[in-house]
Write an enzyme that holds these catalytic residues in place. Structure first.
Site, PDB file in Angstrom:
ATOM      1  N   ASP A  90      -7.073 -13.961   8.457  1.00 26.52           N
ATOM      2  CA  ASP A  90      -5.825 -13.880   7.675  1.00 26.52           C
ATOM      3  C   ASP A  90      -4.790 -14.910   8.120  1.00 26.52           C
ATOM      4  O   ASP A  90      -3.609 -14.595   8.322  1.00 26.52           O
ATOM      5  CB  ASP A  90      -5.206 -12.468   7.779  1.00 26.52           C
ATOM      6  CG  ASP A  90      -5.913 -11.470   6.864  1.00 26.52           C
ATOM      7  OD1 ASP A  90      -6.592 -11.887   5.916  1.00 26.52           O
ATOM      8  OD2 ASP A  90      -5.773 -10.259   7.121  1.00 26.52           O
ATOM      9  N   HIS A  92       0.875  -1.167   0.000  1.00 27.24           N
ATOM     10  CA  HIS A  92       0.000   0.000   0.000  1.00 27.24           C
ATOM     11  C   HIS A  92       0.920   1.227   0.000  1.00 27.24           C
ATOM     12  O   HIS A  92       2.026   1.156   0.551  1.00 27.24           O
ATOM     13  CB  HIS A  92      -0.841   0.074   1.275  1.00 27.24           C
ATOM     14  CG  HIS A  92      -1.772  -1.072   1.486  1.00 27.24           C
ATOM     15  ND1 HIS A  92      -1.412  -2.201   2.168  1.00 27.24           N
ATOM     16  CD2 HIS A  92      -3.076  -1.244   1.134  1.00 27.24           C
ATOM     17  CE1 HIS A  92      -2.433  -3.034   2.224  1.00 27.24           C
ATOM     18  NE2 HIS A  92      -3.463  -2.488   1.593  1.00 27.24           N
ATOM     19  N   ASP A 147      -5.316 -13.457  -3.564  1.00 27.91           N
ATOM     20  CA  ASP A 147      -4.873 -13.323  -2.171  1.00 27.91           C
ATOM     21  C   ASP A 147      -5.094 -14.654  -1.464  1.00 27.91           C
ATOM     22  O   ASP A 147      -6.232 -15.071  -1.215  1.00 27.91           O
ATOM     23  CB  ASP A 147      -5.664 -12.209  -1.458  1.00 27.91           C
ATOM     24  CG  ASP A 147      -5.114 -10.827  -1.794  1.00 27.91           C
ATOM     25  OD1 ASP A 147      -4.150 -10.735  -2.572  1.00 27.91           O
ATOM     26  OD2 ASP A 147      -5.658  -9.840  -1.259  1.00 27.91           O
ATOM     27  N   LYS A 171     -15.088  -8.260  -0.512  1.00 26.01           N
ATOM     28  CA  LYS A 171     -15.071  -8.757   0.877  1.00 26.01           C
ATOM     29  C   LYS A 171     -16.452  -8.482   1.457  1.00 26.01           C
ATOM     30  O   LYS A 171     -17.019  -7.415   1.200  1.00 26.01           O
ATOM     31  CB  LYS A 171     -13.987  -8.024   1.670  1.00 26.01           C
ATOM     32  CG  LYS A 171     -13.807  -8.531   3.098  1.00 26.01           C
ATOM     33  CD  LYS A 171     -12.592  -7.870   3.781  1.00 26.01           C
ATOM     34  CE  LYS A 171     -12.413  -8.391   5.185  1.00 26.01           C
ATOM     35  NZ  LYS A 171     -11.256  -7.811   5.881  1.00 26.01           N
ATOM     36  N   ASP A 200       2.309   1.809   3.398  1.00 25.39           N
ATOM     37  CA  ASP A 200       3.255   0.833   3.969  1.00 25.39           C
ATOM     38  C   ASP A 200       4.676   1.336   3.779  1.00 25.39           C
ATOM     39  O   ASP A 200       5.573   1.035   4.562  1.00 25.39           O
ATOM     40  CB  ASP A 200       3.157  -0.533   3.266  1.00 25.39           C
ATOM     41  CG  ASP A 200       1.775  -1.157   3.378  1.00 25.39           C
ATOM     42  OD1 ASP A 200       1.039  -0.786   4.300  1.00 25.39           O
ATOM     43  OD2 ASP A 200       1.452  -2.006   2.521  1.00 25.39           O
ATOM     44  N   MET A 251       2.576  -5.586  -7.569  1.00 22.06           N
ATOM     45  CA  MET A 251       1.269  -4.985  -7.299  1.00 22.06           C
ATOM     46  C   MET A 251       1.377  -3.852  -6.278  1.00 22.06           C
ATOM     47  O   MET A 251       2.156  -3.943  -5.339  1.00 22.06           O
ATOM     48  CB  MET A 251       0.348  -6.094  -6.778  1.00 22.06           C
ATOM     49  CG  MET A 251      -1.013  -5.697  -6.342  1.00 22.06           C
ATOM     50  SD  MET A 251      -1.077  -5.010  -4.668  1.00 22.06           S
ATOM     51  CE  MET A 251      -1.860  -6.335  -3.786  1.00 22.06           C
ATOM     52  N   GLU A 256     -11.066  -6.279  -5.435  1.00 20.68           N
ATOM     53  CA  GLU A 256     -11.058  -7.292  -4.364  1.00 20.68           C
ATOM     54  C   GLU A 256     -12.322  -7.212  -3.503  1.00 20.68           C
ATOM     55  O   GLU A 256     -12.472  -6.301  -2.696  1.00 20.68           O
ATOM     56  CB  GLU A 256      -9.813  -7.076  -3.488  1.00 20.68           C
ATOM     57  CG  GLU A 256      -9.682  -8.076  -2.359  1.00 20.68           C
ATOM     58  CD  GLU A 256      -8.403  -7.891  -1.553  1.00 20.68           C
ATOM     59  OE1 GLU A 256      -7.456  -7.235  -2.038  1.00 20.68           O
ATOM     60  OE2 GLU A 256      -8.366  -8.401  -0.423  1.00 20.68           O
ATOM     61  N   GLU A 272      -9.980 -13.281  -2.605  1.00 25.69           N
ATOM     62  CA  GLU A 272      -9.220 -13.681  -1.411  1.00 25.69           C
ATOM     63  C   GLU A 272      -9.913 -14.847  -0.719  1.00 25.69           C
ATOM     64  O   GLU A 272     -11.122 -14.801  -0.463  1.00 25.69           O
ATOM     65  CB  GLU A 272      -9.075 -12.501  -0.454  1.00 25.69           C
ATOM     66  CG  GLU A 272      -8.365 -12.913   0.836  1.00 25.69           C
ATOM     67  CD  GLU A 272      -7.902 -11.757   1.709  1.00 25.69           C
ATOM     68  OE1 GLU A 272      -7.448 -10.733   1.158  1.00 25.69           O
ATOM     69  OE2 GLU A 272      -8.014 -11.887   2.940  1.00 25.69           O
ATOM     70  N   ASP A 303     -12.141 -11.464  10.459  1.00 25.16           N
ATOM     71  CA  ASP A 303     -11.138 -11.655   9.418  1.00 25.16           C
ATOM     72  C   ASP A 303      -9.842 -12.165  10.048  1.00 25.16           C
ATOM     73  O   ASP A 303      -9.161 -11.430  10.755  1.00 25.16           O
ATOM     74  CB  ASP A 303     -10.925 -10.288   8.750  1.00 25.16           C
ATOM     75  CG  ASP A 303      -9.946 -10.338   7.613  1.00 25.16           C
ATOM     76  OD1 ASP A 303      -9.532 -11.443   7.226  1.00 25.16           O
ATOM     77  OD2 ASP A 303      -9.601  -9.263   7.109  1.00 25.16           O
ATOM     78  N   HIS A 349     -11.938 -13.960   2.384  1.00 23.04           N
ATOM     79  CA  HIS A 349     -13.129 -13.131   2.182  1.00 23.04           C
ATOM     80  C   HIS A 349     -14.328 -13.968   1.731  1.00 23.04           C
ATOM     81  O   HIS A 349     -15.436 -13.799   2.255  1.00 23.04           O
ATOM     82  CB  HIS A 349     -12.841 -12.023   1.163  1.00 23.04           C
ATOM     83  CG  HIS A 349     -11.778 -11.056   1.623  1.00 23.04           C
ATOM     84  ND1 HIS A 349     -11.358  -9.998   0.856  1.00 23.04           N
ATOM     85  CD2 HIS A 349     -11.041 -11.007   2.767  1.00 23.04           C
ATOM     86  CE1 HIS A 349     -10.415  -9.321   1.522  1.00 23.04           C
ATOM     87  NE2 HIS A 349     -10.204  -9.933   2.677  1.00 23.04           N
ATOM     88  N   ASP A 352      -1.797 -12.956   1.375  1.00 16.95           N
ATOM     89  CA  ASP A 352      -2.329 -11.807   2.115  1.00 16.95           C
ATOM     90  C   ASP A 352      -2.754 -12.312   3.491  1.00 16.95           C
ATOM     91  O   ASP A 352      -3.936 -12.503   3.768  1.00 16.95           O
ATOM     92  CB  ASP A 352      -3.511 -11.187   1.360  1.00 16.95           C
ATOM     93  CG  ASP A 352      -3.927  -9.863   1.987  1.00 16.95           C
ATOM     94  OD1 ASP A 352      -3.230  -9.398   2.907  1.00 16.95           O
ATOM     95  OD2 ASP A 352      -4.945  -9.297   1.561  1.00 16.95           O
TER      96      ASP A 352
END
Ligand code: XLS
Ligand code: MG
Ligand code: MG
Length: 387
Positions: free
Chosen positions: A256, A53, A244, A182, A56, A87, A180, A216, A254, A219, A286
């Protein structure tokens, strides 16, 4: 064995291995890692690329000169290690300004800010050689229905995505845009909740060919849906631009989780699908290490994601090569020329033949499909007692 290599196209986000373990009830449990350090660590592990991102890498509010220094230093790390940045994506969820949506805020100033942030992230990605631009509409949702916002959001997002692709063309950026979906979190409900809804939306855009999906695992699983089926539909539509990978228990927050940590059988059939589909894109994890982990745990997590993927890839291959599996599948898909001649595209003559055809209903009603045997073989491959 099962050593990741760049050719496997494994990628991690700066935000994944860099996750500090904050949750809604608890503070950070790990130090923030320097992005340049992360790049070097990932390269050591045999990773192909690192995704990010905007925030980040460049903390919100960084003055332009400092921003350029940060980018230069990061680029040097990329060049030194040979890692790619396939990406990039804009963080349209952390800034308090986005509390009631970014691209779907009722306030046009917020929408303008979100759009500008997206263009700046495209510029950043272009500097780093990124080819895929992900849009995750995490804050584009609602808890309160009384606003009637669900009547407007589709047009706002459509306008923004059309703007983004026009900007990319104008700048000569070759991005493929990966959207994406979710179902919820951080919003009570997120618009574009599932792969199906996102896929349908793409065809309402000005340039649908530039848009695809970034589905993902977690998701779709949160929505109680079958991720393997979702990915199969996206592949068939030629729209799998990115993926993802992670894991998740159904009907939970969520999580992950590390790839393969929870739904091993679904992970097995997902790898089977991806590896036999001709998909050439990145295999992006992800996910993040559990909150219980220190930095060693983070790298164990990253290695685990890739190792499990490679083990499942080998097992999927062995499963498809197994003569017993092949025999069962040949029987499962057995054709009959007489039946096949009744199918296909319509003609009046064919419809008349179909109405007259003698369909062997008794036999069809009695037929067994041997799926217990087939599924058991899959389980036995997975358990390591075959192949
Ligand atoms: C959050 C999303 C996020 C996107 C990138 O659940 O998965 O990590 O992939 O912004
Ligand atoms: Mg996610
Ligand atoms: Mg994601």
């Amino acid at each position: 064995m099962y050593e990741p290599k760049p050719e496997h196209k494994f990628t991690f986000g700066l935000w994944t291995v860099g996750n500090v373990g904050r949750d809604p009830f608890g503070d950070a449990v790990r130090e923030k890692l320097d992005p340049v350090y992360v790049v070097h660590k990932l390269a050591e592990l045999g990773v192909y690329g690192v995704n990010l991102h905007d925030e980040d890498l460049i903390p919100r509010g960084t003055p332009p000169r400092e921003r350029d220094q940060i980018v230069r230093r990061f680029k040097r790390a990329i060049e030194e290690t040979g890692l790619r940045v396939p990406m990039v994506t804009a963080n349209l969820f952390s800034d308090p300004a986005f509390k009631d949506g970014a691209l779907t805020s009722p306030d046009p100033w917020v929408r303008a800010y979100a759009l500008r942030k997206s263009l700046e992230t495209m510029d950043l990605g272009a500097e780093l050689g990124a080819e895929i631009y992900v849009v995750w509409p995490g804050r584009e949702g609602a808890e309160v229905e009384a606003t009637g916002k669900s009547r407007h959001v589709w047009a706002w997002v459509r306008e923004a995505l059309n703007y983004m692709v026009a900007y990319a063309e104008d700048q000569g950026y070759g991005y493929r845009f990966a959207l994406e979906p979710k179902p919820n979190e951080p919003r009570g409900d997120i618009y574009f909740a599932t792969v199906g809804s996102m896929l349908a939306f793409i065809y309402t855009l000005d340039r649908p060919e530039r848009f695809g999906l970034n589905p993902e695992f977690a998701h779709e699983t949160m929505a109680g849906l079958n991720f393997v089926h979702a990915v199969a539909q996206v592949l068939e539509a030629g729209k799998l631009f990115h993926i993802d990978l992670n894991d998740q228990r159904m009907s939970r927050f969520d999580q992950d989780l590390r790839f393969g940590a929870e739904n091993l059988k679904a992970a097995f059939f997902l790898v089977d699908l991806l590896e036999h589909s001709g998909y050439q894109g990145p295999r992006h994890f992800d996910a993040h290490a559990l909150r219980t982990e220190d930095e060693d745990g983070v790298w164990a997590f990253a290695r685990g994601c890739m190792r499990t993927y490679l083990i499942l890839k080998e097992k999927a291959h062995a499963f498809r090569q197994d003569p017993e599996v092949q025999a069962l599948l040949a029987e499962y898909y057995r054709g009959d020329d007489k039946a096949l001649a009744l199918l296909g595209s319509y003609s009046r003559a064919k419809a008349e033949a179909l109405k007259r055809a003698d369909i062997p209903l008794d036999a069809l009603r009695r037929r067994g499909y041997a799926l217990e045997r087939l599924d058991q073989l899959a389980v036995e491959h997975l358990l390591g007692v075959r192949g």
